[in-house]
Design an enzyme around this catalytic site. Structure first.
Site, PDB file in Angstrom:
ATOM      1  N   TYR A 125       0.823  -1.205   0.000  1.00 49.66           N
ATOM      2  CA  TYR A 125       0.000   0.000   0.000  1.00 49.66           C
ATOM      3  C   TYR A 125       0.855   1.252   0.000  1.00 49.66           C
ATOM      4  CZ  TYR A 125       0.720   0.944   5.035  1.00 49.66           C
ATOM      5  OH  TYR A 125       1.257   1.254   6.259  1.00 49.66           O
TER       6      TYR A 125
ATOM      7  N   ARG B 176       8.298   4.099  -4.610  1.00 54.30           N
ATOM      8  CA  ARG B 176       8.356   3.071  -3.553  1.00 54.30           C
ATOM      9  C   ARG B 176       7.347   1.965  -3.827  1.00 54.30           C
ATOM     10  NH1 ARG B 176       7.582   4.940   2.482  1.00 54.30           N
ATOM     11  NH2 ARG B 176       5.480   5.244   1.717  1.00 54.30           N
TER      12      ARG B 176
ATOM     13  N   ARG C  43      -8.221 -20.668  -1.802  1.00 55.92           N
ATOM     14  CA  ARG C  43      -7.152 -20.342  -0.859  1.00 55.92           C
ATOM     15  C   ARG C  43      -6.010 -21.333  -1.028  1.00 55.92           C
ATOM     16  NH1 ARG C  43      -5.520 -21.987   4.437  1.00 55.92           N
ATOM     17  NH2 ARG C  43      -4.478 -20.297   5.545  1.00 55.92           N
TER      18      ARG C  43
ATOM     19  N   LYS D 178       6.379  -2.115   1.903  1.00 55.06           N
ATOM     20  CA  LYS D 178       5.209  -1.515   2.572  1.00 55.06           C
ATOM     21  C   LYS D 178       3.995  -2.432   2.417  1.00 55.06           C
ATOM     22  CE  LYS D 178       3.142   3.071   3.236  1.00 55.06           C
ATOM     23  NZ  LYS D 178       3.268   3.121   4.691  1.00 55.06           N
TER      24      LYS D 178
ATOM     25  N   GLU E 231      11.446   2.047  14.517  1.00 50.97           N
ATOM     26  CA  GLU E 231      10.599   3.144  14.025  1.00 50.97           C
ATOM     27  C   GLU E 231       9.319   3.177  14.832  1.00 50.97           C
ATOM     28  OE1 GLU E 231       9.462   2.323   9.894  1.00 50.97           O
ATOM     29  OE2 GLU E 231       9.471   0.186  10.325  1.00 50.97           O
TER      30      GLU E 231
HETATM   31  N1  PDD Z   1       2.701   4.911   7.349  1.00 52.64           N
HETATM   32  N2  PDD Z   1       7.303   3.553   9.047  1.00 52.64           N
HETATM   33  C1  PDD Z   1       6.138   2.875   9.012  1.00 52.64           C
HETATM   34  C2  PDD Z   1       6.077   1.567   9.700  1.00 52.64           C
HETATM   35  C3  PDD Z   1       5.019   3.404   8.337  1.00 52.64           C
HETATM   36  O1  PDD Z   1       3.874   2.717   8.310  1.00 52.64           O
HETATM   37  C4  PDD Z   1       5.117   4.672   7.721  1.00 52.64           C
HETATM   38  C5  PDD Z   1       3.980   5.291   6.964  1.00 52.64           C
HETATM   39  C6  PDD Z   1       6.350   5.352   7.788  1.00 52.64           C
HETATM   40  C7  PDD Z   1       6.568   6.704   7.138  1.00 52.64           C
HETATM   41  O2  PDD Z   1       6.613   6.595   5.738  1.00 52.64           O
HETATM   42  P1  PDD Z   1       6.167   7.797   4.797  1.00 52.64           P
HETATM   43  O3  PDD Z   1       6.951   8.980   5.213  1.00 52.64           O
HETATM   44  O4  PDD Z   1       6.515   7.340   3.443  1.00 52.64           O
HETATM   45  O5  PDD Z   1       4.672   8.001   5.016  1.00 52.64           O
HETATM   46  C8  PDD Z   1       7.414   4.755   8.443  1.00 52.64           C
HETATM   47  C9  PDD Z   1       1.541   5.414   6.629  1.00 52.64           C
HETATM   48  C10 PDD Z   1       1.396   6.893   6.703  1.00 52.64           C
HETATM   49  C11 PDD Z   1       0.308   4.673   7.126  1.00 52.64           C
HETATM   50  O6  PDD Z   1       0.425   3.478   7.305  1.00 52.64           O
HETATM   51  O7  PDD Z   1      -0.761   5.284   7.264  1.00 52.64           O
END
Ligand code: PDD
Length: 285
Positions: free
Chosen positions: A32, A51, A100, A149, A181
């Site tokens: 996503y 990304r 599945r 992601k 993080e």
């Molecule tokens: N999340 N680390 C994690 C685990 C994240 O889920 C996100 C972003 C970030 C920051 O990435 P970026 O700057 O590209 O948004 C770091 C999004 C905003 C979410 O899941 O809603």
């Protein structure tokens, strides 16, 4: 009612449907992106699109949409839903071949693509950014490819709930004693004029906001040091913050009950937030 996008169609949200066999639903087999919208324009679309391609490649998943079409759909959703400030959520899954199975479906299985908007007036002028966030630390027990992601967000959701139950705003995750993080953001501490944040690896998401913020910080003569830090070091820092597409640059004022500085957002972080918002509004598409 929102208009959403599903597999090439714009539909009212109540009419949008995905198969119960979709691998996103059964296996969290999907990726996503979240892109923010300010003044009705997309912030760092290029970074998010790049990304997305990388995440898909890492999972050997087909990209069902070109970058040009992706931009077009983002813009059309902003227009159809009258979004001035908010977010666009995009998800692509490996789709479904109607059953599945742990084995990936046949090569010609079409990925599922879904996009929707979230209207968030006041996203830039967020009162939380003036107050600052209170953070707890939790063990990072996620999988080993956090640079991709994926939609496996159960543990980050649990982390948010742990923070909420503790009367706080968010959690920072810790692996082998070092902060990885935040639940949905990258984590930073500040000592004097120096910003310290973990270096990129498989352990963290390569934040699009992170890349821009570190660039602007260097341009503003702030020092940037990419290295691991502990919660103990963070508690002693002058300031701290997180970055994400939804929070931009968000000050952190408390970590595991310890106030940072005088318990207010400090000086460097609010300035960095302002620089980030100003610069990104200028380059928004
Ligand atoms: N999340 N680390 C994690 C685990 C994240 O889920 C996100 C972003 C970030 C920051 O990435 P970026 O700057 O590209 O948004 C770091 C999004 C905003 C979410 O899941 O809603």
């Amino acid at each position: 009612m929102r208009t959403v996008y599903v597999n090439g169609e714009y539909l009212p949200e109540t009419e949008a449907k995905v198969s119960i066999f979709d691998r996103g639903f059964l296996m969290a087999d999907g990726v996503y992106e979240v892109t923010s919208v300010l003044d009705g324009k997309l912030i760092d679309f290029e970074g998010h699109a790049t990304r997305l391609s990388r995440s898909l490649n890492e999972l050997e998943m087909k990209n069902p949409i070109s970058k040009a079409d992706l931009l077009e759909v983002h813009r059309e959703l902003v227009r159809l839903n009258g979004v001035d400030e908010g977010l666009i959520y995009l998800q692509i899954t490996r789709g479904s071949d109607g059953d599945r199975d742990f084995v990936y479906p046949a090569e010609d299985t079409e990925p599922t693509i879904v996009m929707f908007t979230q209207n968030k007036p006041g996203l830039a002028d967020n009162p939380a950014a003036k107050r600052g966030a209170r953070i707890i630390s939790i063990e990072d027990i996620r999988w080993g490819r956090r640079d991709i992601k994926t939609v496996q967000l159960l543990y980050p959701s649990m982390g948010k709930m742990m923070a909420k139950k503790a009367g706080c705003d968010d959690a920072w995750m810790v692996q082998d004693g070092f902060v990885t993080e935040g639940t949905s953001n990258n984590a930073y501490i500040v000592k004097g004029n120096r910003i310290i944040t973990r270096a990129l690896s498989h352990e963290i998401l390569h934040g699009i906001t992170r890349a821009a913020v570190l660039r602007f910080a260097k341009e503003a003569q702030m020092e940037v040091e990419e290295r691991n830090f502990t919660i103990e070091e963070a508690k002693e820092a002058d300031e701290a913050f997180t970055t994400s597409a939804s929070g931009f640059v968000m000050p952190v004022v408390e970590i595991d009950g310890a106030s940072l500085g005088d318990g207010t957002p400090g000086r460097l972080v609010p300035r960095l937030r302002e620089i980030y918002l100003d610069e990104m509004r200028k380059s928004a598409v």
